[in-house]
Design an enzyme around this catalytic site. Sequence first.
Site, PDB file in Angstrom:
ATOM      1  N   CYS A 129       0.862  -1.179   0.000  1.00  0.00           N
ATOM      2  CA  CYS A 129       0.000   0.000   0.000  1.00  0.00           C
ATOM      3  C   CYS A 129       0.900   1.230   0.000  1.00  0.00           C
ATOM      4  O   CYS A 129       1.673   1.425   0.949  1.00  0.00           O
ATOM      5  CB  CYS A 129      -0.917  -0.013   1.219  1.00  0.00           C
ATOM      6  SG  CYS A 129      -2.034   1.398   1.221  1.00  0.00           S
TER       7      CYS A 129
ATOM      8  N   CYS B 176      -3.486   6.747  -4.836  1.00  0.00           N
ATOM      9  CA  CYS B 176      -3.163   5.314  -4.785  1.00  0.00           C
ATOM     10  C   CYS B 176      -1.726   5.048  -5.268  1.00  0.00           C
ATOM     11  O   CYS B 176      -1.444   5.081  -6.476  1.00  0.00           O
ATOM     12  CB  CYS B 176      -4.160   4.488  -5.600  1.00  0.00           C
ATOM     13  SG  CYS B 176      -3.968   2.716  -5.281  1.00  0.00           S
ATOM     14  N   GLY B 177      -0.875   4.737  -4.308  1.00  0.00           N
ATOM     15  CA  GLY B 177       0.541   4.529  -4.649  1.00  0.00           C
ATOM     16  C   GLY B 177       0.771   3.321  -5.528  1.00  0.00           C
ATOM     17  O   GLY B 177       1.541   3.378  -6.500  1.00  0.00           O
ATOM     18  N   THR B 178       0.091   2.207  -5.205  1.00  0.00           N
ATOM     19  CA  THR B 178       0.307   1.006  -6.026  1.00  0.00           C
ATOM     20  C   THR B 178      -0.370   1.170  -7.395  1.00  0.00           C
ATOM     21  O   THR B 178       0.141   0.686  -8.407  1.00  0.00           O
ATOM     22  CB  THR B 178      -0.200  -0.261  -5.294  1.00  0.00           C
ATOM     23  OG1 THR B 178      -1.531  -0.018  -4.809  1.00  0.00           O
ATOM     24  CG2 THR B 178       0.698  -0.615  -4.123  1.00  0.00           C
TER      25      THR B 178
HETATM   26  O1  PYC Z   1      -1.900   3.728  -1.958  1.00  0.00           O
HETATM   27  O2  PYC Z   1      -1.344   1.762  -2.769  1.00  0.00           O
HETATM   28  C1  PYC Z   1      -2.143   2.508  -2.223  1.00  0.00           C
HETATM   29  C2  PYC Z   1      -3.467   1.977  -1.811  1.00  0.00           C
HETATM   30  C3  PYC Z   1      -3.958   0.727  -2.040  1.00  0.00           C
HETATM   31  C4  PYC Z   1      -5.233   0.692  -1.472  1.00  0.00           C
HETATM   32  C5  PYC Z   1      -5.487   1.933  -0.923  1.00  0.00           C
HETATM   33  N1  PYC Z   1      -4.391   2.708  -1.148  1.00  0.00           N
END
Ligand code: PYC
Length: 293
Positions: free
Chosen positions: A68, A218-220
């Site tokens: 995450c 969302c980083g991923t």
């Molecule tokens: O930021 O990777 C992220 C993430 C995954 C689910 C919620 N945020």
Amino acid sequence: MNERAGVRSLRVIDSHTGGEPTRVIVEGGPDLPRGSDPVVGALLCPPSDPSCTAGVIFFNNVGYLGMCGHGTIGLVATLSYLDRLAPGPHRIETPVGVVTAELHPSGEISVANVPSYRHRRDVTVEVPGFGRVTGDVAWGGNWFFLVNDHGQELRLSCVEPLTRFAWCIRQALAREGVTGRDNGEIDHVELFGPPESADADSRNFVLCPGRAYDRSPCGTGTSAKMACLYEDGKLAEGRIWRQEGIVGSIFEGWVQRIGGLIYPTIRGTAFVNSDAAFILDERDPFCWGIRSS
Ligand code: PYC
């Protein structure tokens, strides 16, 4: 453990990264914690690799996440708040591999993610009520279905219809047997559109596994996107990509190619906004949350 018999407490620290909450359990964490719909939980664990500062398992209301990005930024902000982590790079162990997070003098935090890649290009599924939808299957630490062409408005006031649409896509993927590598379930759907901010390259809406939407970019998901852009020749190595999320917060990112693999880095900021204790009273039938049968 609390003084009173049968009552234990666990200490949690909340932060938000670009609007998306993270709750780090810093003391008293159980083996399998209860989860929440919009809040990503982060269970701190001793790392098995001694070169790592920490191990972490991210979880939500339906299970655990491979990685995450916003949560790692929140974790680093939390460990810094606790004076458990100094500025500089830190290796963090996650279920899908080690990532390197760096706390910068500005307070920003960058996360060099696990290698990311496109698994399948231009996959079309039939989405009841919406017709045929085409997207790419890509890995950024979780499995994503990335859709550019969808006719939806990526505005915060539209999260209800966006959620319905993205959830129908997810169900169509499952029905049609579209998976990631090794049959990995595609549990994140990411829609792209033009940014509102003149500073950003793109805007997204990301639906998470438990049907909550990601308030951050969302980083991923940004990692998966950048890997696809790189493979398409649309993002050069080292060039900054600015991904705007549905609430308007922005992650910066870039990719590096090392040994034939694409390594994305994302950069953002988290703010700690609570430091609390949960009370788990064994007489309380719902102290571990409400389970659906
Ligand atoms: O930021 O990777 C992220 C993430 C995954 C689910 C919620 N945020």
